[in-house]
Design an enzyme around this catalytic site. Structure first.
Site, PDB file in Angstrom:
ATOM      1  N   ARG A 167      -0.799   7.505  -7.918  1.00 44.82           N
ATOM      2  CA  ARG A 167      -0.250   7.851  -9.090  1.00 44.82           C
ATOM      3  C   ARG A 167       1.497   8.091  -8.858  1.00 44.82           C
ATOM      4  O   ARG A 167       1.895   7.556  -9.866  1.00 44.82           O
ATOM      5  CB  ARG A 167      -0.798   9.366  -9.195  1.00 44.82           C
ATOM      6  CG  ARG A 167      -2.299   9.384  -9.747  1.00 44.82           C
ATOM      7  CD  ARG A 167      -2.918  10.753 -10.046  1.00 44.82           C
ATOM      8  NE  ARG A 167      -3.134  11.426  -8.767  1.00 44.82           N
ATOM      9  CZ  ARG A 167      -3.016  12.695  -8.659  1.00 44.82           C
ATOM     10  NH1 ARG A 167      -3.429  13.398  -9.754  1.00 44.82           N
ATOM     11  NH2 ARG A 167      -3.236  13.397  -7.566  1.00 44.82           N
TER      12      ARG A 167
ATOM     13  N   ASN B 202      -5.901  10.903 -12.410  1.00 41.32           N
ATOM     14  CA  ASN B 202      -7.323  10.829 -11.768  1.00 41.32           C
ATOM     15  C   ASN B 202      -8.546  11.066 -12.532  1.00 41.32           C
ATOM     16  O   ASN B 202      -8.142  12.059 -13.346  1.00 41.32           O
ATOM     17  CB  ASN B 202      -7.104  11.473 -10.339  1.00 41.32           C
ATOM     18  CG  ASN B 202      -6.280  10.746  -9.310  1.00 41.32           C
ATOM     19  OD1 ASN B 202      -5.959   9.521  -9.356  1.00 41.32           O
ATOM     20  ND2 ASN B 202      -5.980  11.547  -8.218  1.00 41.32           N
TER      21      ASN B 202
END
Length: 755
Positions: free
Chosen positions: A21, A39
């Site tokens: 990320r 996520n």
């Protein structure tokens, strides 16, 4: 200026817990792309908006510039209506219903974290839990998905302001690093003597002093407790052996760095990326002459299992000790490794003089991995920490979720879902209640992590295996029994991206055959759906059943009786066992408590005993290992083994035993006899495979089973097959031994006709 485009993106693979990320945030910011990333239980989701060229470059970067620990398997995109959103952000994780996210294996400390560990001016100087998105614990601390701190055992430690600032800073390599911590807020290390009471002061310094005094210490690592002693002190190693009840099986040795490893073993160039890579397994390498190591670390063995530090705690301990350190599983022989603090405190005081422990809970018991390097490629002997739970990709789709229960020894289980096979960490030998419970717990954990509800359960045909009983006790599933050696060959095929048909050679100790005998020296034509048994070593009695496995001289008696009958020459092996010889031979002749076996492993046992190398064993495969270790590498000859085209391999064992006896009686050196035996067996395998190839047109030969851990035999067989124009297939992703059986079972079950 072109109109903006908005895409919904799904990234599949190992993309959680690896800094994906923050990586996405950085790349999006560089390219001026707006949107968000997050996520969920299936992996990583994004929405991105920008110009066509910028988005194309961004999508290419997702693969080409992915973090070192990431594995991007698939990127799916869907066009959306632009929203005019400004800026890019990381959004909160969502849980959803379908879980498909992959968990990263535990990974060795990265160079940046090591630099901090060694920098006196850094706030994490000397801190045994330094980590970032590029390294540290993963699988052993994960309790659930998506991979967030709350779903790990680090949830017990609240981040301090400094760590929280790093965690929230997109430019920091600890941005969303879930195990992030420091001395102010993270786990701590303590030292205690065997009475369990922590001692004040420097725990690592205290542990180093006790090790130098010859003490045995229990050290808590990533996946469990190790037992440690200095490896160059014979009395300390002998004490550990006596207390652990591990008489002769080799110990692994931890050294501080690659230079220290080269002082003990030969490290070929191909072994360096394995030994010093992110997984940090134990690597079996040739011991240097004169290496400063206690003889009882690996008695009678030319090889030494060496590993480099893989946690900050191990780095600190190895550097401050300045000597090689035995690091072996924290248990009494045949028990599972201790990983829970209370369990370790209860089980290990009879072995350990002191405990170096920490207060970060281990969720999954995970042993060290063990690897050999064969012709420049790793060949796993035990696939566990550092490799699991990364899946094995397969060349087909599992139509229905599969659970493969594995074998009895060196057990692993395997879940099949989509185009992935999740082979478990090493469970061990399913011979006691504790290990069987760890097996059951492991299956439940994997099923939860990877959202697998098995509809098909594969199992070994042996009715007494605990793994088989577990399978048969499950309800509401389709059961698929898989012959042991077919599973071996199938495992090797999958390992090599092959579906068959191919020629398969499965050599191991024993496995339940379909004809009521115990197989183990098998020649197949096989694919993932089925097999035909083309040839095998001639069955011989196993006098006393399992007693013959523990006492290889019994196999010598069985072979010698068949080869010579009442005309047995005067041999030392018979004289050593004169009192029991005739009764053991009689057992074999009557077939009372003497099942018949075609096992190649038992042939090695017989020859090892005839040569006086091992009459009894204290661990599985010891006699065969002794025979491999005895080989004189300068001897190139091999015993001739005629082939019967109608029954390939059948006379091989008898012919080899006769030749061994003739050389023994002639006074030929043991090393030369051992080499000729290996080469003769290899020639027999090559000749048999070549004969099958002529009849079938098949040219690929899968080599599997624990006997092919023997690199002398493996190298000779591979060389011979290549000389014949055949293509050998060997293991590189899962072990050739029973640790790879579950993968083969899963493959066979996936290709079985539905009931």
């Amino acid at each position: 200026m072109t109109a903006p485009v908005r895409l919904r993106v799904r990234v599949d693979g190992i993309v959680q817990g690896v800094g994906f990320r923050p990586f996405v945030y950085t790349v999006a910011t560089e390219r001026g792309i707006s949107g968000f990333v997050g996520n969920d239980a299936a992996g990583v989701f994004l929405e991105i908006e920008g110009g066509t060229e910028a988005l194309a470059g961004f999508l290419a970067d997702l693969r080409g510039r992915a973090p070192v620990l990431a594995q991007v398997d698939r990127i799916d995109t869907e066009r959306l209506a632009p929203t005019g959103e400004a800026g890019f952000r990381i959004v909160a994780s969502t849980h959803g219903t379908g879980r498909a996210a992959l968990i990263s294996p535990d990974t060795t400390t990265c160079a940046e974290c090591l630099a901090e560990l060694r920098n006196p001016w850094d706030r994490r100087f000397g801190y045994p839990f330094v980590n970032c998105v590029n390294c540290g614990p993963r699988f052993t601390i994960v309790t659930d998905v998506p991979y967030d701190r709350a779903a790990t055992t680090m949830a017990a430690f609240e981040m301090c302001l400094d760590c929280a600032a790093e965690y929230a800073d997109p430019t920091d390599r600890r941005f969303h690093a879930e195990p992030v911590c420091c001395p102010s807020c993270g786990p701590t290390v303590s030292y205690a003597e065997r009475d369990g009471r922590p001692e004040p002061g420097d725990p690592i310094g205290r542990a180093v002093r006790r090790l130098r005094e010859g003490a045995v210490l229990a050290v808590k690592g990533l996946g469990g407790y190790h037992l440690a002693v200095v490896a160059d002190c014979e009395p300390a190693v002998a004490t550990l052996r006596r207390r652990k009840q591990r008489e002769e099986k080799p110990f692994a040795v931890l050294v501080a760095d690659l230079a220290a490893a080269r002082g003990l073993v030969e490290v070929p160039a191909a072994a360096v990326p394995v030994l010093a890579g992110t997984a940090r397994p134990v690597v079996l390498l040739p011991r240097r002459t004169g290496a400063l190591i206690a003889e009882s670390v690996a008695p009678g063995n030319r090889d030494l299992g060496v590993m480099l530090p893989y946690t900050p705690l191990h780095h600190l301990l190895a550097a401050r000790l300045g000597r090689p350190l035995v690091l072996t599983s924290g248990n009494v022989s045949d028990e599972p490794i201790a990983f829970d603090d209370a369990d370790a405190t209860a089980r290990l005081p009879g072995i350990a003089d002191g405990f170096l422990r920490h207060d970060r809970r281990i969720h999954v018991r995970t042993d060290d991995s063990v690897v050999r390097v064969f012709r420049g490629r790793p060949m796993p002997i035990r696939r566990s920490r550092g490799y699991v739970p990364a899946p094995v990709s397969v060349g087909w789709e599992f139509d229905r979720p599969v659970l493969a229960c594995g074998a009895e020894l060196k057990n692993t289980f395997c879940l099949g879902k989509g185009r992935r096979a999740f082979v478990s960490h090493h469970i061990g030998d399913l011979e006691n209640v504790e290990t069987f419970q760890a097996y059951r717990d492991g299956i439940e954990h994997f099923c939860r992590l990877f959202d697998v509800r098995p509809r098909v359960v594969a199992y070994d045909l042996h009715p007494d295996y605990l793994s088989t009983r577990y399978a048969l006790d499950r309800g509401d599933v389709e059961l698929v029994g898989v012959q042991h050696h077919h599973a071996h060959v199938a495992s090797c095929l999958v390992d090599n991206g092959h579906t068959g048909p191919a020629i398969g050679v499965a050599f191991d100790g024993t496995g339940f055959g379909t004809d009521g005998t115990l197989w183990g020296g098998e020649l197949f034509v096989a694919d993932l759906a089925g097999y035909e048994r083309i040839g095998h070593l001639a069955p011989v009695p196993l006098p006393g059943g399992s007693a013959a496995i523990r006492q290889p001289w019994r196999m010598a008696a069985a072979y010698l009786d068949i080869v010579y009958g009442g005309d047995l020459p005067d041999l030392a092996v018979r004289r050593r066992h004169e009192r029991d010889w005739d009764s053991v031979v009689a057992l074999g002749r009557r077939g009372v408590n003497a099942p018949r076996t075609s096992s190649a492993g038992r042939l090695f046992d017989a020859v090892s005993a005839i040569l006086g190398l091992r009459d009894t064993v204290t661990y599985e495969g010891q006699a065969a290992i002794a025979l491999e270790q005895a080989v004189d590498p300068t001897e190139q000859g091999g015993y001739p083994v005629p082939q019967d085209p109608g029954e390939p391999l059948r006379s091989t064992g008898f012919d080899l035993v006769r030749s061994v006896v003739e050389d023994v009686r002639a006074g030929v050196d043991t090393g030369r006899v051992a080499a000729r035996f290996h080469h003769g067996l290899a020639d027999a395998v090559v000749g048999a495979a070549a004969g099958v190839s002529e009849r079938t047109g098949l040219t690929d030969v899968a080599l599997s089973g624990g006997v092919f851990q023997n690199v002398v035999l493996l190298d000779a067989v591979v060389t011979g097959l290549e000389r014949e124009g055949l293509r050998p297939l060997v293991h590189s992703r899962v072990p050739p031994n029973d640790g790879g059986i579950s993968l083969g079972q899963a493959a066979v079950a996936a290709h079985a006709e539905p009931v």
